[in-house]
Design a protein around this motif. Sequence first.
Motif, PDB file in Angstrom:
ATOM      1  N   TYR A 101      30.002  85.312 -86.485  1.00 47.95           N
ATOM      2  CA  TYR A 101      28.543  85.353 -86.490  1.00 47.95           C
ATOM      3  C   TYR A 101      27.990  84.465 -87.604  1.00 47.95           C
ATOM      4  O   TYR A 101      27.040  83.698 -87.389  1.00 47.95           O
ATOM      5  CB  TYR A 101      28.071  86.795 -86.678  1.00 47.95           C
ATOM      6  N   LEU A 102      28.572  84.545 -88.797  1.00 51.40           N
ATOM      7  CA  LEU A 102      28.130  83.711 -89.915  1.00 51.40           C
ATOM      8  C   LEU A 102      28.281  82.228 -89.594  1.00 51.40           C
ATOM      9  O   LEU A 102      27.417  81.414 -89.918  1.00 51.40           O
ATOM     10  CB  LEU A 102      28.935  84.043 -91.165  1.00 51.40           C
ATOM     11  N   VAL A 103      29.404  81.881 -88.974  1.00 55.10           N
ATOM     12  CA  VAL A 103      29.639  80.479 -88.611  1.00 55.10           C
ATOM     13  C   VAL A 103      28.564  80.005 -87.638  1.00 55.10           C
ATOM     14  O   VAL A 103      27.976  78.926 -87.807  1.00 55.10           O
ATOM     15  CB  VAL A 103      31.041  80.299 -87.998  1.00 55.10           C
TER      16      VAL A 103
ATOM     17  N   LEU B 214      31.825  81.585 -80.093  1.00 54.53           N
ATOM     18  CA  LEU B 214      32.219  80.496 -80.989  1.00 54.53           C
ATOM     19  C   LEU B 214      33.396  79.703 -80.414  1.00 54.53           C
ATOM     20  O   LEU B 214      33.409  78.469 -80.481  1.00 54.53           O
ATOM     21  CB  LEU B 214      32.576  81.067 -82.365  1.00 54.53           C
ATOM     22  N   SER B 215      34.357  80.391 -79.847  1.00 57.71           N
ATOM     23  CA  SER B 215      35.517  79.706 -79.262  1.00 57.71           C
ATOM     24  C   SER B 215      35.099  78.804 -78.114  1.00 57.71           C
ATOM     25  O   SER B 215      35.578  77.662 -77.994  1.00 57.71           O
ATOM     26  CB  SER B 215      36.549  80.731 -78.785  1.00 57.71           C
ATOM     27  N   GLU B 216      34.202  79.284 -77.270  1.00 54.42           N
ATOM     28  CA  GLU B 216      33.764  78.495 -76.124  1.00 54.42           C
ATOM     29  C   GLU B 216      32.910  77.303 -76.545  1.00 54.42           C
ATOM     30  O   GLU B 216      32.999  76.222 -75.973  1.00 54.42           O
ATOM     31  CB  GLU B 216      32.994  79.384 -75.143  1.00 54.42           C
ATOM     32  N   GLU B 217      32.061  77.503 -77.552  1.00 54.01           N
ATOM     33  CA  GLU B 217      31.185  76.429 -78.009  1.00 54.01           C
ATOM     34  C   GLU B 217      31.951  75.300 -78.682  1.00 54.01           C
ATOM     35  O   GLU B 217      31.477  74.156 -78.701  1.00 54.01           O
ATOM     36  CB  GLU B 217      30.134  76.988 -78.980  1.00 54.01           C
ATOM     37  N   THR B 218      33.102  75.598 -79.234  1.00 51.60           N
ATOM     38  CA  THR B 218      33.835  74.588 -80.008  1.00 51.60           C
ATOM     39  C   THR B 218      35.080  74.053 -79.308  1.00 51.60           C
ATOM     40  O   THR B 218      35.775  73.200 -79.854  1.00 51.60           O
ATOM     41  CB  THR B 218      34.257  75.169 -81.374  1.00 51.60           C
ATOM     42  N   ARG B 219      35.352  74.524 -78.112  1.00 53.81           N
ATOM     43  CA  ARG B 219      36.545  74.089 -77.396  1.00 53.81           C
ATOM     44  C   ARG B 219      36.550  72.563 -77.212  1.00 53.81           C
ATOM     45  O   ARG B 219      35.530  71.963 -76.856  1.00 53.81           O
ATOM     46  CB  ARG B 219      36.620  74.783 -76.042  1.00 53.81           C
TER      47      ARG B 219
ATOM     48  N   LYS C 169      19.176  75.949 -80.235  1.00 48.78           N
ATOM     49  CA  LYS C 169      18.232  77.060 -80.069  1.00 48.78           C
ATOM     50  C   LYS C 169      18.807  78.136 -79.155  1.00 48.78           C
ATOM     51  O   LYS C 169      18.530  79.318 -79.336  1.00 48.78           O
ATOM     52  CB  LYS C 169      16.904  76.541 -79.502  1.00 48.78           C
ATOM     53  N   GLU C 170      19.607  77.730 -78.194  1.00 46.12           N
ATOM     54  CA  GLU C 170      20.213  78.700 -77.281  1.00 46.12           C
ATOM     55  C   GLU C 170      21.194  79.597 -78.023  1.00 46.12           C
ATOM     56  O   GLU C 170      21.223  80.817 -77.816  1.00 46.12           O
ATOM     57  CB  GLU C 170      20.915  77.976 -76.137  1.00 46.12           C
ATOM     58  N   ILE C 171      21.999  79.006 -78.897  1.00 46.77           N
ATOM     59  CA  ILE C 171      22.942  79.814 -79.671  1.00 46.77           C
ATOM     60  C   ILE C 171      22.197  80.777 -80.580  1.00 46.77           C
ATOM     61  O   ILE C 171      22.534  81.964 -80.669  1.00 46.77           O
ATOM     62  CB  ILE C 171      23.880  78.910 -80.493  1.00 46.77           C
TER      63      ILE C 171
END
Length: 328
Positions: A245-247, A285-290, A256-258
């Motif tokens: 969450y902090l990341v 986070l895993s999906e956003e940074t894959r 804005k969506e995140i």
Amino acid sequence: MVGAYHITVSNRFLKYEFTIRRNITVVKGNSATGKTTLIELIREYNEQEDSGITIQSGKPCVVLYGRSWKEQLERLSGCIVFIDEGGRFTKSEEFSRAIKGTDNYYVIVSREKLGNLPFSVEEIYGIRESGKYNSLKAEYTVNEFYHIYGNNPKEQFKPEIVITEDTNSGFEFWHSVCKGSDITCEASGGKSAVLRKLQEFQEGGKNKLAIVDGAAFGSEMEALMQYIRYFDKQIKLYAPESFEYLVLRSSLFPSKEIQKRLDETYQYADSKEYFSWERYYTKLLSEETRDTEKRYQKAHLNEYYLSEKNQALLLEYVPKNMKLMETT
């Protein structure tokens, strides 16, 4: 089940008003604070046709009780389920397994630890009277929920020892932050071990900061707060939802969506899929940074997040009164 639900339960003399946002809400407090009365009103509303009780809620409110709780639960879907503290089954692994993956929210009245349930520090409430009002028929009392615990230190605080709940990526980050100062950082090995780890450092009079995943640390809060109150006032607690969450809150993720998903997690973290929001943030986070340079893995932290620049960006959301980057 997703969403936030504002609920009012009332009769001629009493009114309860509160909002439920997660799959597990815990109500604590001493006797005679109105907890059992709330459950009784909901149960009477469902069992008596002319009860004189009114419930306003976006979902059906029901009470789970007795030896047949498993059979009752199998018939429930899309409900807000209330359980009084007489329901001792809430402490069992069987209950935890039974509600995991269900399409309901649960409001549990209990003074027990409930260590088998991953509920949030933010969703532990007491009940208090908020006022008395006169209607045309009689005077009635309004009761509201209030947060029992805060999750961040309010005053200036310079820790000398940091204890993390996390032993993986979160610990690697905080250890890296502390390495550049005079702060000792150690991992506890899980939420149930945080207090025991803090007790190892009781002697010596040093300031200690416990960093935990607030989204699932609720069951440990009472014991930790009592220990701080009676034995070691040099402990402060920092309980963000999770390290992930902090990341996501940092300026590394300006979408804005995140940020909307973080502000309104109750609209996205379906109780059927996520037993706690901690898991939702990890998946997001895993999906956003894959397949990117920011690729996140919980088991081992990507060096990208440990660079001096990015480390500073991640710390922007951390309360400034926690002097983690200053040397003694």
